[in-house]
Enzyme design. Structure first.
Site, PDB file in Angstrom:
ATOM      1  N   ASP A 164      24.398  64.388  75.167  1.00 52.84           N
ATOM      2  CA  ASP A 164      23.987  64.706  73.791  1.00 52.84           C
ATOM      3  C   ASP A 164      22.661  65.459  73.764  1.00 52.84           C
ATOM      4  O   ASP A 164      21.757  65.113  73.003  1.00 52.84           O
ATOM      5  CB  ASP A 164      23.894  63.413  72.952  1.00 52.84           C
ATOM      6  CG  ASP A 164      25.196  62.623  72.969  1.00 52.84           C
ATOM      7  OD1 ASP A 164      25.576  62.114  74.032  1.00 52.84           O
ATOM      8  OD2 ASP A 164      25.841  62.528  71.921  1.00 52.84           O
ATOM      9  N   TYR A 195      25.265  71.363  69.662  1.00 49.76           N
ATOM     10  CA  TYR A 195      25.139  70.975  68.250  1.00 49.76           C
ATOM     11  C   TYR A 195      25.127  72.185  67.315  1.00 49.76           C
ATOM     12  O   TYR A 195      24.555  72.138  66.224  1.00 49.76           O
ATOM     13  CB  TYR A 195      23.910  70.080  68.011  1.00 49.76           C
ATOM     14  CG  TYR A 195      24.108  68.691  68.574  1.00 49.76           C
ATOM     15  CD1 TYR A 195      24.029  68.468  69.949  1.00 49.76           C
ATOM     16  CD2 TYR A 195      24.424  67.615  67.758  1.00 49.76           C
ATOM     17  CE1 TYR A 195      24.256  67.197  70.481  1.00 49.76           C
ATOM     18  CE2 TYR A 195      24.643  66.350  68.280  1.00 49.76           C
ATOM     19  CZ  TYR A 195      24.557  66.160  69.647  1.00 49.76           C
ATOM     20  OH  TYR A 195      24.792  64.918  70.173  1.00 49.76           O
ATOM     21  N   ASN A 229      32.449  65.025  70.538  1.00 53.09           N
ATOM     22  CA  ASN A 229      32.943  65.428  69.214  1.00 53.09           C
ATOM     23  C   ASN A 229      32.316  66.738  68.740  1.00 53.09           C
ATOM     24  O   ASN A 229      32.928  67.480  67.970  1.00 53.09           O
ATOM     25  CB  ASN A 229      32.695  64.309  68.192  1.00 53.09           C
ATOM     26  CG  ASN A 229      31.261  63.840  68.172  1.00 53.09           C
ATOM     27  OD1 ASN A 229      30.722  63.460  69.221  1.00 53.09           O
ATOM     28  ND2 ASN A 229      30.640  63.855  67.015  1.00 53.09           N
ATOM     29  N   HIS A 314      32.946  60.269  76.505  1.00 54.97           N
ATOM     30  CA  HIS A 314      31.923  60.497  75.484  1.00 54.97           C
ATOM     31  C   HIS A 314      31.665  59.289  74.583  1.00 54.97           C
ATOM     32  O   HIS A 314      30.540  58.857  74.416  1.00 54.97           O
ATOM     33  CB  HIS A 314      32.282  61.721  74.627  1.00 54.97           C
ATOM     34  CG  HIS A 314      31.194  62.078  73.670  1.00 54.97           C
ATOM     35  ND1 HIS A 314      29.932  62.465  74.095  1.00 54.97           N
ATOM     36  CD2 HIS A 314      31.142  62.076  72.312  1.00 54.97           C
ATOM     37  CE1 HIS A 314      29.167  62.694  73.038  1.00 54.97           C
ATOM     38  NE2 HIS A 314      29.869  62.460  71.951  1.00 54.97           N
ATOM     39  N   HIS A 324      28.280  54.806  65.417  1.00 58.17           N
ATOM     40  CA  HIS A 324      29.563  55.024  66.100  1.00 58.17           C
ATOM     41  C   HIS A 324      30.177  53.707  66.590  1.00 58.17           C
ATOM     42  O   HIS A 324      30.907  53.675  67.571  1.00 58.17           O
ATOM     43  CB  HIS A 324      29.391  55.981  67.285  1.00 58.17           C
ATOM     44  CG  HIS A 324      28.791  57.296  66.897  1.00 58.17           C
ATOM     45  ND1 HIS A 324      29.350  58.111  65.945  1.00 58.17           N
ATOM     46  CD2 HIS A 324      27.679  57.932  67.339  1.00 58.17           C
ATOM     47  CE1 HIS A 324      28.601  59.195  65.809  1.00 58.17           C
ATOM     48  NE2 HIS A 324      27.589  59.111  66.621  1.00 58.17           N
ATOM     49  N   HIS A 351      27.300  59.937  73.107  1.00 59.57           N
ATOM     50  CA  HIS A 351      27.661  59.776  71.702  1.00 59.57           C
ATOM     51  C   HIS A 351      26.621  59.008  70.885  1.00 59.57           C
ATOM     52  O   HIS A 351      26.199  59.460  69.832  1.00 59.57           O
ATOM     53  CB  HIS A 351      29.032  59.110  71.594  1.00 59.57           C
ATOM     54  CG  HIS A 351      29.737  59.337  70.296  1.00 59.57           C
ATOM     55  ND1 HIS A 351      29.653  60.509  69.584  1.00 59.57           N
ATOM     56  CD2 HIS A 351      30.572  58.516  69.579  1.00 59.57           C
ATOM     57  CE1 HIS A 351      30.392  60.410  68.486  1.00 59.57           C
ATOM     58  NE2 HIS A 351      30.957  59.229  68.457  1.00 59.57           N
ATOM     59  N   VAL A 352      26.236  57.818  71.333  1.00 58.38           N
ATOM     60  CA  VAL A 352      25.212  57.044  70.637  1.00 58.38           C
ATOM     61  C   VAL A 352      23.851  57.505  71.157  1.00 58.38           C
ATOM     62  O   VAL A 352      23.619  57.482  72.374  1.00 58.38           O
ATOM     63  CB  VAL A 352      25.407  55.538  70.883  1.00 58.38           C
ATOM     64  CG1 VAL A 352      24.292  54.735  70.231  1.00 58.38           C
ATOM     65  CG2 VAL A 352      26.762  55.102  70.344  1.00 58.38           C
ATOM     66  N   HIS A 353      22.968  57.907  70.244  1.00 57.03           N
ATOM     67  CA  HIS A 353      21.725  58.561  70.663  1.00 57.03           C
ATOM     68  C   HIS A 353      20.658  57.534  71.015  1.00 57.03           C
ATOM     69  O   HIS A 353      19.644  57.370  70.333  1.00 57.03           O
ATOM     70  CB  HIS A 353      21.244  59.516  69.575  1.00 57.03           C
ATOM     71  CG  HIS A 353      22.267  60.570  69.263  1.00 57.03           C
ATOM     72  ND1 HIS A 353      22.298  61.276  68.087  1.00 57.03           N
ATOM     73  CD2 HIS A 353      23.319  61.028  70.001  1.00 57.03           C
ATOM     74  CE1 HIS A 353      23.320  62.125  68.108  1.00 57.03           C
ATOM     75  NE2 HIS A 353      23.953  61.976  69.247  1.00 57.03           N
TER      76      HIS A 353
HETATM   77 FE   LIG Z   1      29.005  62.539  69.985  1.00 62.69          FE
END
Ligand SMILES: [Fe+2]
Length: 459
Positions: A164, A195, A229, A314, A324, A351-353
């Site tokens: 990410d 992004y 995603n 991911h 998420h 995925h999870v920041h």
């Molecule tokens: Fe993501």
């Protein structure tokens, strides 16, 4: 007296049990700033466009075959297609080789890409440094990479981990810290690249800036791609109905070499590791191509050659942040039993920041009637690590489920990267580095013992 002693011992065992049961691990409170930092401006120095007419830019490499003796070189030319030839030679050798690639362009709404080149260099020698040159006339550019040693159970090898990333000021700190670690020889990237989809019409100019941003690392060592995603780019309201169009055109993977039929799930072998990349956003139900491919691929893993079995995906299966939450659950239900059966060493997700590491646990007994639906310690299960903390424009995930689950060893909402340093067939040293510290500081670490050769209770 004897009864008293027995009673005391039973009480002690019960008390210790409570402590263990209630111990949900550590939730770190260390963080410096919670606001998301914006993307760097288009004229930031890290988005530098190389000088010269039609100079190659956004240069990056990835593994080009199953076993690590091929490399895919990719780059973009902005003005005209130009040459798709890669010239390459071994360190201290006058013998030049060349390979011919292909060139493509794609359109995305009102954006037209530059000329995107991909060229596969095959049959490279293990444990050897190569130089390569692309571009023409005074706009030519040179880079280098090192082919890993031949596969073997005790080959030491150091992987980096980033997820990410995006292209903010925080992303720049993460990548700078990662590059300072000179031992990392290849990067395992767990999804969500540029992004660009945060911009109107998914402005693909931000795919170009991201390609220039990562070049200082990705042109010199392979980045092993997992899609997230933010790579789906499905925007029917502007007529963009082909999922994964930008990533598919820009970032190839060697999926066919492992018998896969989609670029987003595949596997590679490198040094002493077998790395399986799963696609959270491709179908994975029973009978689907991904399901069938993974079922077959797991039977091909030979731990006596590649003892370390690593899975990348991911959307995490074990995630105790509120962000998420449960999104990875259906894939966990589908595949977790295989992870235990084949004794996967570690599963990395993004995925999870934020950052989180689990104990070795599994949750595979539930059958809709037996109510056995809690994760339990399992020495055959992987460690689950969420490392979606590259630093993108959406900022940190800071809200966590409370209390911290028993299976969660450590969690912290900070940006950073990690290193998985394989020493031999029995041991690997894992470290997580938060951005606020010096490069050498580790905020979390673990000695992994291999699930095949040395399955001690390491977590
Ligand atoms: Fe993501």
């Amino acid at each position: 007296m004897r009864n008293q002693r027995v009673g005391f011992l039973l009480g002690l065992i019960f008390a210790v049990g409570l402590v263990v049961q209630c111990n949900g691990g550590v939730t770190s409170t260390y963080r410096r700033r919670l606001e998301a930092s914006g993307d760097m401006p288009l004229d930031a120095d890290v988005f530098w466009v190389p000088s010269g007419y039609n100079a190659p830019q956004q240069v990056h490499i990835t593994q080009g075959d199953y076993d690590g003796t091929a490399v895919i070189v990719s780059w973009v030319t902005a003005d005209v297609p130009g040459s798709s030839t890669v010239k390459y030679w071994k360190f201290c050798s006058n013998l030049n080789h060349s390979a011919e690639g292909d060139v493509r362009q794609y359109k995305f709404y009102n954006y037209t890409s530059g000329y995107i080149h991909h060229c596969v260099l095959n049959n490279l020698e293990p444990d050897t440094t190569y130089y390569y040159a692309i571009g023409e006339n005074d706009a030519g550019r040179k880079f280098s990479f090192k082919i890993p040693p031949a596969l073997g159970p005790d080959v030491p090898y150091t992987f980096g981990l980033i997820g990410d990333l995006g292209q903010t000021y925080d992303s720049n700190i993460t990548l700078t810290h990662y590059k300072a670690n000179k031992d990392a020889a290849a990067l395992l990237y767990v999804g969500d690249f540029s992004y660009a989809d945060n911009y109107p019409n998914h402005d693909n100019v931000r795919w170009d800036t991201w390609g220039r941003f990562i070049e200082t690392s990705a042109a010199y060592q392979p980045w092993i791609w997992t899609v997230g995603n933010h790579e789906i780019d499905f925007v029917p309201e502007i007529g963009e109905t082909t999922p994964f169009k930008p990533v598919r055109n820009r970032y190839p993977t060697p999926y066919e070499a492992s018998g896969s039929t989609e670029p987003y799930f595949y596997s590679i072998r490198r040094a002493s590791a077998h790395i399986i990349v799963l696609a959270s956003y491709s179908a994975y139900g029973k009978y689907t191509p991904q399901y069938q491919w993974l079922q077959k691929e797991l039977t091909k893993v030979n731990r006596t050659v590649t003892p370390w079995l690593i899975v990348l995906l991911h959307s995490p299966w074990y995630n105790s942040y509120n962000y998420h939450y449960m999104e990875g659950e259906t894939m966990r239900v589908q595949f977790e039993a295989w992870m235990v059966q084949y004794k996967v060493d570690v599963v990395f997700a993004g995925h999870v920041h934020a950052y989180e590491r689990s104990h070795r646990i599994s949750n595979i007994d539930y059958n809709i009637t037996n109510a056995k639906c809690s994760p339990v310690p399992n020495n055959n299960a992987p460690v689950y690590i969420t490392i979606g903390d590259g630093g993108n424009i959406e900022g940190l995930a800071t809200n966590m489920t409370e209390p911290q689950p028993n299976y969660s060893v450590f969690r912290e909402a900070s940006f950073g990267h990690a290193i998985f340093d394989i020493k031999n067939r029995t041991h690997a040293y894992y470290t997580w580095h938060r951005n606020q510290d010096g490069d050498a500081v580790t905020a979390d670490s673990m000695w992994f013992t291999n699930r095949y050769f040395n399955p001690t209770n390491d977590s």
